[in-house]
Design a protein around this motif. Structure first.
Motif, mmCIF file in Angstrom:
data_model
loop_
_atom_site.group_PDB
_atom_site.id
_atom_site.type_symbol
_atom_site.label_atom_id
_atom_site.label_comp_id
_atom_site.label_asym_id
_atom_site.label_seq_id
_atom_site.Cartn_x
_atom_site.Cartn_y
_atom_site.Cartn_z
ATOM 1 N N PRO A 142 0.776 -1.340 -0.101
ATOM 2 C CA PRO A 142 -0.245 -0.246 0.448
ATOM 3 C C PRO A 142 0.848 1.242 0.171
ATOM 4 O O PRO A 142 1.495 1.385 1.031
ATOM 5 N N LEU A 143 1.001 2.191 -0.778
ATOM 6 C CA LEU A 143 1.543 3.758 -1.071
ATOM 7 C C LEU A 143 1.625 4.465 0.557
ATOM 8 O O LEU A 143 2.728 4.806 0.657
ATOM 9 N N GLY A 144 0.113 3.690 1.166
ATOM 10 C CA GLY A 144 0.373 4.876 2.153
ATOM 11 C C GLY A 144 0.672 4.247 3.304
ATOM 12 O O GLY A 144 1.165 5.553 3.599
ATOM 13 N N LEU A 145 1.489 2.996 3.073
ATOM 14 C CA LEU A 145 2.732 2.970 4.025
ATOM 15 C C LEU A 145 4.234 3.585 4.322
ATOM 16 O O LEU A 145 4.945 3.919 4.383
ATOM 17 N N ILE A 146 4.260 3.252 2.550
ATOM 18 C CA ILE A 146 5.814 4.159 2.272
ATOM 19 C C ILE A 146 5.295 5.131 2.721
ATOM 20 O O ILE A 146 6.492 6.345 2.714
ATOM 21 N N LEU A 147 4.387 6.233 1.913
ATOM 22 C CA LEU A 147 4.120 7.625 2.937
ATOM 23 C C LEU A 147 4.097 7.883 4.202
ATOM 24 O O LEU A 147 5.762 9.203 4.423
ATOM 25 N N GLU A 148 3.780 7.151 4.757
ATOM 26 C CA GLU A 148 3.946 6.881 6.375
ATOM 27 C C GLU A 148 5.541 7.131 6.924
ATOM 28 O O GLU A 148 6.156 7.630 7.664
ATOM 29 N N LYS A 149 5.999 5.822 6.303
ATOM 30 C CA LYS A 149 7.582 5.729 6.443
ATOM 31 C C LYS A 149 8.479 6.727 6.224
ATOM 32 O O LYS A 149 9.276 7.179 7.313
ATOM 33 N N ALA A 150 8.112 7.356 5.226
ATOM 34 C CA ALA A 150 9.198 8.640 4.711
ATOM 35 C C ALA A 150 8.476 10.208 5.744
ATOM 36 O O ALA A 150 9.688 10.726 6.137
ATOM 37 N N GLY A 151 7.695 9.979 5.992
ATOM 38 C CA GLY A 151 6.959 11.425 6.455
ATOM 39 C C GLY A 151 6.599 12.440 6.120
ATOM 40 O O GLY A 151 7.707 12.962 5.704
#
Length: 257
Positions: A142-151
Motif C-alpha cells: 500500500p502506497l500509504g505505508l511508504i508515505l508514512e515511513k517517509a513522513g
C-alpha cells in the motif's frame, strides 16, 4: 452507469469524441475549446466522485475465476534505456525505489525491502483509455505505508511517479515518463505499488519491477517502471506542468471511473 461515463457523455459529447483524444494514446489535442471542455469535465468528475463516493469506497474486486486469459500491456512494453537494461540483467537486484521531495525521511527501498512490508492482494479491472479492459490480480505494498515511513512535510499535496519508460523521448524529447496522484488517492487502501501480477513476479511488459495501481482511475494513471516518488505541493516546473505525460498533451489529470 458510472459517474465518469455519465459525465463524459453529458459534457464532452460527440464533438470531443470526434477529436480522437480518448480513442488512442497517440492522438494529441490541439483545440483550445476541447481542452477547456475537458478541464471543466475533469473538475466535475473529481468533485462529484469525492462528494458522492466519500469515505474511501473500494473499486469492485473479482475472483480468480474472473481473471482475463490475456492481459494486454498498456503503453510501453519495455524501456529502452541502458540503465533499465542493466537493472533487468541482475533481475533488479540493484534497483531501489527513491522517495524524496517534501518528506521528512527520504528513502531508498530495494525490492526485498518492499516485499518485507505488509502487502495487499487485489483482483481488479483495468480500464484503458483506448477502449479495452482486463481483470488482473495484483500484489504489492500500500502506497500509504511508504508515505508514512517517509513522513510527509507540511504542504505536500501530490505524489509524482518518475519512471524508467522513455516513451516521450521518441515524441518530443521532454524527459522520462511520469504520473501523479493527490494524497486522497495515495492513501486509498487499493492504491498499491505492485511487484507481482497473477501470482508471479511482475513481467517487464507489465511494469517490472514496480508499478502503480490506483484502481479508481483509468489505465494511463497506473505508472509502470516506477523509479522515484517525489512529494510536492504543485506541478510547476515538471515538464508541461499538468501532472503527467498524457496530461501535458491534453488528457485529464483526474481520470476517475
Amino acid at each position: 452507469m458510472s459517474i465518469d461515463l455519465t459525465r463524459r457523455r453529458f459534457l464532452i459529447g460527440s464533438s470531443v469524441a470526434a477529436t480522437g483524444l480518448l480513442t488512442g494514446c497517440d492522438a494529441l489535442v490541439q483545440s483550445t475549446t476541447v481542452n477547456d471542455i475537458l478541464q471543466r469535465a475533469e473538475s466535475l468528475t473529481m468533485g462529484a466522485q469525492r462528494l458522492l463516493m466519500g469515505h474511501q469506497p473500494l473499486a469492485r474486486e473479482f475472483s480468480e475465476a474472473d481473471l482475463s486469459p490475456v492481459f494486454k500491456p498498456n503503453g510501453t512494453s519495455e524501456p529502452g534505456s541502458e540503465e533499465y537494461a542493466q537493472l533487468r540483467e541482475t533481475n533488479f537486484a540493484d534497483w531501489k525505489l527513491v522517495v524524496n521531495g517534501m518528506v521528512q525521511r527520504p528513502l531508498e527501498l530495494s525490492l526485498a525491502d518492499l516485499k518485507a512490508m505488509p502487502s495487499r492482494t487485489q483482483i481488479t479491472r483495468h480500464d484503458c483509455v483506448e477502449g479495452w479492459s482486463a481483470i488482473g490480480k495484483w500484489t504489492g505494498v500500500p502506497l500509504g505505508l511508504i508515505l508514512e515511513k517517509a513522513g510527509l512535510a507540511p504542504g505536500a499535496r501530490y505524489a509524482v511517479f518518475y519512471c524508467a519508460d522513455e516513451l516521450e523521448q521518441t515524441l518530443d524529447g521532454s524527459g522520462k515518463y511520469y504520473e501523479s496522484i493527490d494524497l486522497v488517492d495515495a492513501w486509498h487502501p487499493q492504491t498499491i505499488l505492485a511487484y507481482a501480477m497473477n501470482g508471479k513476479e511482475l513481467e517487464v511488459a507489465h511494469g517490472a519491477p514496480l508499478r502503480l495501481r490506483v484502481e479508481r482511475q483509468l489505465g494511463y494513471k497506473h505508472a509502470k517502471y516506477v523509479m522515484r516518488i517525489e512529494l510536492t505541493d504543485s506541478f510547476r516546473g515538471i515538464w508541461g506542468g499538468k501532472g503527467g505525460f498524457w496530461e501535458d498533451r491534453g488528457y485529464e489529470w483526474y481520470a476517475g471511473i
